[in-house]
Motif scaffolding. Structure first.
Motif, PDB file in Angstrom:
ATOM      1  N   LYS A   1       0.839  -1.197   0.000  1.00 32.89           N
ATOM      2  CA  LYS A   1       0.000   0.000   0.000  1.00 32.89           C
ATOM      3  C   LYS A   1       0.872   1.243   0.000  1.00 32.89           C
ATOM      4  CE  LYS A   1      -3.667   2.312   2.595  1.00 32.89           C
ATOM      5  NZ  LYS A   1      -4.525   2.262   3.810  1.00 32.89           N
ATOM      6  N   ALA A   2       1.915   1.232   0.879  1.00 34.60           N
ATOM      7  CA  ALA A   2       2.830   2.382   0.913  1.00 34.60           C
ATOM      8  C   ALA A   2       3.555   2.534  -0.416  1.00 34.60           C
ATOM      9  CB  ALA A   2       3.834   2.197   2.055  1.00 34.60           C
ATOM     10  N   LEU A   3       3.930   1.391  -0.992  1.00 36.28           N
ATOM     11  CA  LEU A   3       4.636   1.449  -2.275  1.00 36.28           C
ATOM     12  C   LEU A   3       3.717   1.954  -3.379  1.00 36.28           C
ATOM     13  CD1 LEU A   3       7.250   0.863  -3.778  1.00 36.28           C
ATOM     14  CD2 LEU A   3       6.417  -1.435  -4.214  1.00 36.28           C
ATOM     15  N   ASN A   4       2.457   1.516  -3.354  1.00 33.13           N
ATOM     16  CA  ASN A   4       1.505   2.004  -4.357  1.00 33.13           C
ATOM     17  C   ASN A   4       1.294   3.512  -4.227  1.00 33.13           C
ATOM     18  OD1 ASN A   4       0.982  -0.419  -5.666  1.00 33.13           O
ATOM     19  ND2 ASN A   4      -0.562  -1.030  -4.175  1.00 33.13           N
ATOM     20  N   GLU A   5       1.262   3.971  -2.981  1.00 37.21           N
ATOM     21  CA  GLU A   5       1.149   5.419  -2.778  1.00 37.21           C
ATOM     22  C   GLU A   5       2.364   6.140  -3.354  1.00 37.21           C
ATOM     23  OE1 GLU A   5       0.632   5.917   1.373  1.00 37.21           O
ATOM     24  OE2 GLU A   5      -1.472   5.228   1.392  1.00 37.21           O
TER      25      GLU A   5
ATOM     26  N   GLN B   1      13.527   6.168 -14.764  1.00 37.55           N
ATOM     27  CA  GLN B   1      14.372   5.327 -13.926  1.00 37.55           C
ATOM     28  C   GLN B   1      13.710   5.068 -12.570  1.00 37.55           C
ATOM     29  OE1 GLN B   1      18.224   6.966 -13.207  1.00 37.55           O
ATOM     30  NE2 GLN B   1      18.983   5.181 -12.089  1.00 37.55           N
ATOM     31  N   GLU B   2      13.194   6.120 -11.936  1.00 37.18           N
ATOM     32  CA  GLU B   2      12.530   5.945 -10.653  1.00 37.18           C
ATOM     33  C   GLU B   2      11.284   5.079 -10.772  1.00 37.18           C
ATOM     34  OE1 GLU B   2      11.753   9.750  -9.033  1.00 37.18           O
ATOM     35  OE2 GLU B   2      13.853  10.239  -8.655  1.00 37.18           O
ATOM     36  N   LYS B   3      10.535   5.289 -11.815  1.00 40.47           N
ATOM     37  CA  LYS B   3       9.319   4.498 -12.004  1.00 40.47           C
ATOM     38  C   LYS B   3       9.659   3.028 -12.253  1.00 40.47           C
ATOM     39  CE  LYS B   3       4.942   4.504 -14.500  1.00 40.47           C
ATOM     40  NZ  LYS B   3       4.135   5.151 -15.548  1.00 40.47           N
TER      41      LYS B   3
ATOM     42  N   GLU C   1       8.456  -0.094  -9.962  1.00 42.93           N
ATOM     43  CA  GLU C   1       7.735  -1.220 -10.558  1.00 42.93           C
ATOM     44  C   GLU C   1       8.449  -2.529 -10.263  1.00 42.93           C
ATOM     45  OE1 GLU C   1       4.866  -1.352 -11.966  1.00 42.93           O
ATOM     46  OE2 GLU C   1       4.475   0.787 -11.826  1.00 42.93           O
ATOM     47  N   THR C   2       9.777  -2.511 -10.226  1.00 42.78           N
ATOM     48  CA  THR C   2      10.549  -3.719  -9.909  1.00 42.78           C
ATOM     49  C   THR C   2      10.283  -4.160  -8.479  1.00 42.78           C
ATOM     50  OG1 THR C   2      12.286  -3.055 -11.461  1.00 42.78           O
ATOM     51  CG2 THR C   2      12.868  -4.688  -9.783  1.00 42.78           C
TER      52      THR C   2
END
Length: 417
Positions: free
Chosen positions: A62-66, A204-206, A210-211
């Motif tokens: 959830k935190a990562l999705n945010e 790069q950040e995205k 995603e990884t």
């Protein structure tokens, strides 16, 4: 008679041996049940740990999705900025094209004026320059003609001066346009580099996010598979537990039947021993009568000795324990549930008595008003019912929802006092 007594003794011995075998099987079944229940408890603990790990992983995801959403918003902002830069780049290109077109027009105008000036300079040289203008003035026929000729000469001279000034101004403007063009080209390169740097950084950040998200999703699937495996194992062990419980129940029933047979055999043996004892007493009485008859040939009055027949003792009723124990599935409830009045079906106010020991039962299994002992809960009164409480299932009352959640669903031993 002795042979009959021996047969009864033999039957009782066989029943005792058979009972010993049933006791061993019964004890073995209980041991297996305890092992299965312990293994199920361990699996359920692992299942809870796995579910807790999944919840933690969901929180991480959830935190990562945010974070990914934040990056998406940032990406949109950056893309908007890139589009703005792109618009500025295109505008700058248009301005450069306009400047170039203006430079070309000015160069053409400069070339044209320069040719005109060269032509006039050549004419001056051929005609004598200012001397020719003076001759034109002095050839005037009148004063009015003189004024007209002076005015015409001044206009020609002014036109040449203006032409020179415009030529110099156009040349300066061309130089300024060229300088501006070079600056805009430099700005164009810088904007393009900034545009590409923004895009590369965001991508790069995205990609990194995603990884990580894919990795966490793999872990989630792995944990879900592990939980499903534990649930399957728990189901298998529950089936084994139910089977062992049925075997234990069957062994207990067989044990009760065997005890009844032993008691009946013992009663039969006691009855036969009483009959044998009575027969011996009767035989002795007859022998005594015969002896008295032989010693007294003439007997006026013969009194037969009373034969004391042993009174048959009543067969003792098998003693049965007043307690009845069995296992049930137990859940917990509180008085603060939705739709609950807080008063049990037998009239106990649980809200006024939050520490009361009360359980909800199926009256066909545990009569209402019974005093029972619940493993892990203590002595309680069967004082409530419930629509979901059917068969070997109870619901223990606890003061708080936290305690109800902690109690969960468990298998407990219940003893009716």
């Amino acid at each position: 008679m002795r042979k009959k007594i021996t047969i009864v003794t033999l039957i009782a011995s066989l029943l005792f041996i058979q009972g010993t075998f049933h006791l061993q099987v019964h004890a073995s079944g209980k041991g297996n049940l305890e092992e299965i229940q312990q293994e199920r408890k361990e699996i359920q603990n692992n299942l809870l740990a796995g579910e807790q790990k999944i919840n933690e992983l969901y929180d991480d995801m959830k935190a990562l999705n945010e974070e990914v959403n934040r990056l998406d918003d940032l990406l949109q902002e950056k893309e908007a900025k890139v589009e703005e830069i792109t618009y500025e780049i295109e505008t700058t290109k248009e301005e450069i094209y306009t400047l170039q077109a203006e430079i070309d027009r000015l160069n053409a105008s400069i070339e044209e004026r320069f040719d005109l000036l060269k032509t006039r300079a050549s004419s001056y040289q051929k005609s004598g320059g200012l001397i020719n203008y003076i001759e034109v003035i002095f050839d005037s026929q009148s004063f009015g003609d003189f004024i007209s000729r002076v005015t015409a000469v001044n206009q020609v001279m002014d036109s040449d001066a203006m032409l020179m000034e415009q030529l110099e101004a156009d040349m300066e403007l061309v130089e300024a346009h060229q300088h501006s063009t070079l600056e805009k080209l430099n700005d164009l390169d810088q904007m393009h580099e900034a545009q590409e740097a923004e895009r590369a950084q965001i991508e790069q950040e995205k990609q990194q996010q995603e990884t990580v998200k894919a990795s966490l999703n793999d872990k989630r699937q792995e944990l879900v598979a592990y939980v499903e495996q534990l649930e399957g194992e728990d189901t298998r062990l529950k089936t084994m537990e139910d089977t062992v419980k049925k075997e234990i129940a069957a062994a207990e029933a067989a044990e009760r039947e065997r005890q009844e047979e032993i008691k009946l055999a013992a009663a039969e043996k006691a009855k036969q021993e009483e009959q044998a004892q009575a027969a011996v007493v009767k035989t002795k009485s007859v022998e005594k009568k015969e002896e008295q008859k032989e010693s007294k040939p003439v007997q006026v009055k013969k009194e037969e000795p009373a034969v004391n027949k042993p009174e048959s003792k009543p067969t003792p009723k098998p003693s049965e324990s007043d307690d009845k124990s069995f296992t049930v599935t137990s859940t917990a409830y509180t008085a603060d549930c939705n739709g609950c009045s807080g008063v049990t079906s037998t009239g106990i106010d649980l809200k006024a008595n939050p520490n009361a020991k009360v359980i909800a039962v199926d009256p066909s299994v545990i009569p209402l008003g019974s005093i029972v002992h619940v493993e892990g809960y203590g002595h309680a009164i069967a004082g409530d019912t419930g629509s979901a409480i059917r068969g070997n299932k109870i619901d223990v009352f606890v003061p708080t929802q936290k305690q109800a959640t902690s109690w969960g669903v468990r298998t407990v031993k219940v003893t009716i006092q």
